[in-house]
Motif scaffolding. Structure first.
Motif, PDB file in Angstrom:
ATOM      1  N   HIS A  40      31.965  33.586  21.394  1.00 33.10           N
ATOM      2  CA  HIS A  40      31.668  32.194  21.047  1.00 33.10           C
ATOM      3  C   HIS A  40      32.717  31.706  20.058  1.00 33.10           C
ATOM      4  O   HIS A  40      33.162  32.460  19.182  1.00 33.10           O
ATOM      5  N   TRP A  41      33.095  30.431  20.142  1.00 31.81           N
ATOM      6  CA  TRP A  41      34.075  29.858  19.231  1.00 31.81           C
ATOM      7  C   TRP A  41      33.459  29.613  17.865  1.00 31.81           C
ATOM      8  O   TRP A  41      32.337  29.118  17.741  1.00 31.81           O
ATOM      9  N   VAL A  42      34.218  29.967  16.847  1.00 31.93           N
ATOM     10  CA  VAL A  42      33.827  29.753  15.457  1.00 31.93           C
ATOM     11  C   VAL A  42      34.914  28.921  14.796  1.00 31.93           C
ATOM     12  O   VAL A  42      36.098  29.271  14.846  1.00 31.93           O
ATOM     13  N   ALA A  43      34.516  27.797  14.200  1.00 34.49           N
ATOM     14  CA  ALA A  43      35.468  26.975  13.455  1.00 34.49           C
ATOM     15  C   ALA A  43      35.665  27.612  12.084  1.00 34.49           C
ATOM     16  O   ALA A  43      34.700  27.970  11.408  1.00 34.49           O
ATOM     17  N   GLU A  44      36.917  27.767  11.693  1.00 36.42           N
ATOM     18  CA  GLU A  44      37.246  28.272  10.360  1.00 36.42           C
ATOM     19  C   GLU A  44      37.378  27.050   9.453  1.00 36.42           C
ATOM     20  O   GLU A  44      38.162  26.145   9.728  1.00 36.42           O
ATOM     21  N   LEU A  45      36.604  27.018   8.393  1.00 37.91           N
ATOM     22  CA  LEU A  45      36.582  25.864   7.502  1.00 37.91           C
ATOM     23  C   LEU A  45      37.452  26.109   6.265  1.00 37.91           C
ATOM     24  O   LEU A  45      37.696  27.259   5.884  1.00 37.91           O
ATOM     25  N   CYS A  78      36.871  25.972   3.254  1.00 40.00           N
ATOM     26  CA  CYS A  78      36.184  26.693   2.183  1.00 40.00           C
ATOM     27  C   CYS A  78      36.197  28.204   2.406  1.00 40.00           C
ATOM     28  O   CYS A  78      35.832  28.966   1.514  1.00 40.00           O
ATOM     29  N   GLY A  79      36.600  28.630   3.613  1.00 43.20           N
ATOM     30  CA  GLY A  79      36.607  30.055   3.931  1.00 43.20           C
ATOM     31  C   GLY A  79      35.411  30.493   4.755  1.00 43.20           C
ATOM     32  O   GLY A  79      35.376  31.621   5.249  1.00 43.20           O
ATOM     33  N   HIS A  80      34.445  29.630   4.915  1.00 46.79           N
ATOM     34  CA  HIS A  80      33.286  29.952   5.744  1.00 46.79           C
ATOM     35  C   HIS A  80      33.593  29.623   7.204  1.00 46.79           C
ATOM     36  O   HIS A  80      34.540  28.899   7.502  1.00 46.79           O
ATOM     37  N   GLY A  81      32.775  30.150   8.095  1.00 44.62           N
ATOM     38  CA  GLY A  81      32.906  29.871   9.519  1.00 44.62           C
ATOM     39  C   GLY A  81      31.659  29.196  10.039  1.00 44.62           C
ATOM     40  O   GLY A  81      30.573  29.360   9.484  1.00 44.62           O
ATOM     41  N   GLN A  82      31.828  28.422  11.087  1.00 43.71           N
ATOM     42  CA  GLN A  82      30.678  27.763  11.710  1.00 43.71           C
ATOM     43  C   GLN A  82      30.868  27.761  13.218  1.00 43.71           C
ATOM     44  O   GLN A  82      31.916  27.350  13.717  1.00 43.71           O
ATOM     45  N   HIS A  83      29.846  28.234  13.940  1.00 38.67           N
ATOM     46  CA  HIS A  83      29.922  28.223  15.399  1.00 38.67           C
ATOM     47  C   HIS A  83      30.047  26.794  15.899  1.00 38.67           C
ATOM     48  O   HIS A  83      29.397  25.883  15.382  1.00 38.67           O
ATOM     49  N   VAL A  84      30.900  26.619  16.900  1.00 50.01           N
ATOM     50  CA  VAL A  84      31.064  25.314  17.555  1.00 50.01           C
ATOM     51  C   VAL A  84      30.940  25.555  19.062  1.00 50.01           C
ATOM     52  O   VAL A  84      31.915  25.637  19.773  1.00 50.01           O
ATOM     53  N   ARG A  85      29.706  25.670  19.490  1.00 51.67           N
ATOM     54  CA  ARG A  85      29.427  25.985  20.897  1.00 51.67           C
ATOM     55  C   ARG A  85      29.284  24.715  21.727  1.00 51.67           C
ATOM     56  O   ARG A  85      28.830  23.691  21.239  1.00 51.67           O
ATOM     57  N   MET A 139      27.908  20.360   2.476  1.00 52.27           N
ATOM     58  CA  MET A 139      29.157  19.888   1.932  1.00 52.27           C
ATOM     59  C   MET A 139      30.175  19.832   3.068  1.00 52.27           C
ATOM     60  O   MET A 139      30.346  20.794   3.799  1.00 52.27           O
ATOM     61  N   LYS A 140      30.805  18.707   3.213  1.00 52.06           N
ATOM     62  CA  LYS A 140      31.785  18.528   4.290  1.00 52.06           C
ATOM     63  C   LYS A 140      33.047  19.348   4.008  1.00 52.06           C
ATOM     64  O   LYS A 140      33.574  19.319   2.909  1.00 52.06           O
ATOM     65  N   GLN A 141      33.497  20.074   5.042  1.00 55.92           N
ATOM     66  CA  GLN A 141      34.703  20.895   4.943  1.00 55.92           C
ATOM     67  C   GLN A 141      35.514  20.709   6.225  1.00 55.92           C
ATOM     68  O   GLN A 141      34.964  20.731   7.324  1.00 55.92           O
ATOM     69  N   PRO A 142      36.831  20.541   6.109  1.00 55.57           N
ATOM     70  CA  PRO A 142      37.658  20.357   7.313  1.00 55.57           C
ATOM     71  C   PRO A 142      37.871  21.663   8.085  1.00 55.57           C
ATOM     72  O   PRO A 142      37.932  22.743   7.491  1.00 55.57           O
ATOM     73  N   ILE A 143      37.976  21.523   9.385  1.00 60.05           N
ATOM     74  CA  ILE A 143      38.293  22.666  10.257  1.00 60.05           C
ATOM     75  C   ILE A 143      39.780  22.986  10.080  1.00 60.05           C
ATOM     76  O   ILE A 143      40.631  22.107  10.177  1.00 60.05           O
ATOM     77  N   VAL A 186      38.900  17.854  11.321  1.00 64.07           N
ATOM     78  CA  VAL A 186      37.599  17.188  11.375  1.00 64.07           C
ATOM     79  C   VAL A 186      36.657  17.916  10.426  1.00 64.07           C
ATOM     80  O   VAL A 186      36.658  19.145  10.336  1.00 64.07           O
ATOM     81  N   GLU A 187      35.859  17.161   9.691  1.00 67.41           N
ATOM     82  CA  GLU A 187      34.954  17.766   8.719  1.00 67.41           C
ATOM     83  C   GLU A 187      33.600  18.095   9.345  1.00 67.41           C
ATOM     84  O   GLU A 187      33.022  17.280  10.051  1.00 67.41           O
ATOM     85  N   LEU A 188      33.159  19.308   9.073  1.00 61.47           N
ATOM     86  CA  LEU A 188      31.825  19.750   9.464  1.00 61.47           C
ATOM     87  C   LEU A 188      31.031  20.023   8.194  1.00 61.47           C
ATOM     88  O   LEU A 188      31.609  20.362   7.152  1.00 61.47           O
ATOM     89  N   ASN A 189      29.724  19.913   8.276  1.00 62.06           N
ATOM     90  CA  ASN A 189      28.898  20.227   7.126  1.00 62.06           C
ATOM     91  C   ASN A 189      28.772  21.747   7.000  1.00 62.06           C
ATOM     92  O   ASN A 189      28.329  22.414   7.922  1.00 62.06           O
ATOM     93  N   CYS A 190      29.197  22.287   5.860  1.00 62.96           N
ATOM     94  CA  CYS A 190      29.100  23.722   5.617  1.00 62.96           C
ATOM     95  C   CYS A 190      27.799  24.023   4.874  1.00 62.96           C
ATOM     96  O   CYS A 190      27.665  23.716   3.679  1.00 62.96           O
ATOM     97  N   VAL A 191      26.863  24.608   5.575  1.00 61.60           N
ATOM     98  CA  VAL A 191      25.556  24.915   4.994  1.00 61.60           C
ATOM     99  C   VAL A 191      25.691  25.941   3.871  1.00 61.60           C
ATOM    100  O   VAL A 191      25.011  25.853   2.853  1.00 61.60           O
ATOM    101  N   ARG A 192      26.598  26.888   4.039  1.00 62.21           N
ATOM    102  CA  ARG A 192      26.785  27.897   2.985  1.00 62.21           C
ATOM    103  C   ARG A 192      27.282  27.257   1.692  1.00 62.21           C
ATOM    104  O   ARG A 192      26.876  27.657   0.604  1.00 62.21           O
ATOM    105  N   CYS A 193      28.163  26.291   1.788  1.00 60.17           N
ATOM    106  CA  CYS A 193      28.626  25.587   0.585  1.00 60.17           C
ATOM    107  C   CYS A 193      27.487  24.770  -0.030  1.00 60.17           C
ATOM    108  O   CYS A 193      27.354  24.705  -1.251  1.00 60.17           O
ATOM    109  N   ASP A 194      26.674  24.148   0.818  1.00 53.34           N
ATOM    110  CA  ASP A 194      25.510  23.409   0.316  1.00 53.34           C
ATOM    111  C   ASP A 194      24.586  24.333  -0.457  1.00 53.34           C
ATOM    112  O   ASP A 194      24.108  23.988  -1.543  1.00 53.34           O
TER     113      ASP A 194
END
Length: 121
Positions: free
Chosen positions: A15-20, A22-29, A1-5, A52-60
């Motif tokens: 390591h940098w983590v994008a905060e989405l 939805c409240g989840h985080g995703q590494h952006v290395r 599910m796409k979620q904006p940073i 920018v929207e990233l796909n949030c695997v946890r939301c999926d």
């Protein structure tokens, strides 16, 4: 599910983590040649990628859990209602109508809450 940073932070390993949103985080290395994200290395680059929207695997995963739980509950309710209507003496058409009507009695909020109770984080 796409979620904006919505922001960034560094993890324990620097390591940098994008905060989405939805409240989840995703590494952006930026880890060439495997991952090419040179924008991560500068504050300007990170700021330019806010929104920018990233796909949030946890939301999926959560969405799939909810869909699976709803499908299973509908299936169970349909079968139980159809069989009960048959035992009560209704014809096939009456059994079908009873089964379809039974779906309206489902407590969707309860089903969703139960499905999501095991999807934290």
């Amino acid at each position: 599910m796409k979620q904006p940073i919505t922001g960034y932070h560094k993890d324990a390993e620097d390591h940098w983590v994008a905060e989405l949103a939805c409240g989840h985080g995703q590494h952006v290395r930026h880890d060439p040649p495997w991952m090419e994200r040179p924008w991560v290395t500068t504050e300007e680059g990170r700021n330019n990628h806010l929104g920018v929207e990233l796909n949030c695997v946890r939301c999926d995963e959560a969405g799939l859990k909810v869909a699976t739980a709803l499908l299973e509950e509908c299936r169970k309710t349909l079968i139980e209602s159809y069989e009960s209507a048959g035992i009560s003496g209704l014809c096939d058409e009456g059994q079908f109508e009873s089964a379809v009507g039974s779906i309206q009695t489902l407590d969707l909020n309860k089903i969703v809450a139960k499905a999501l109770s095991t999807t934290k984080g």
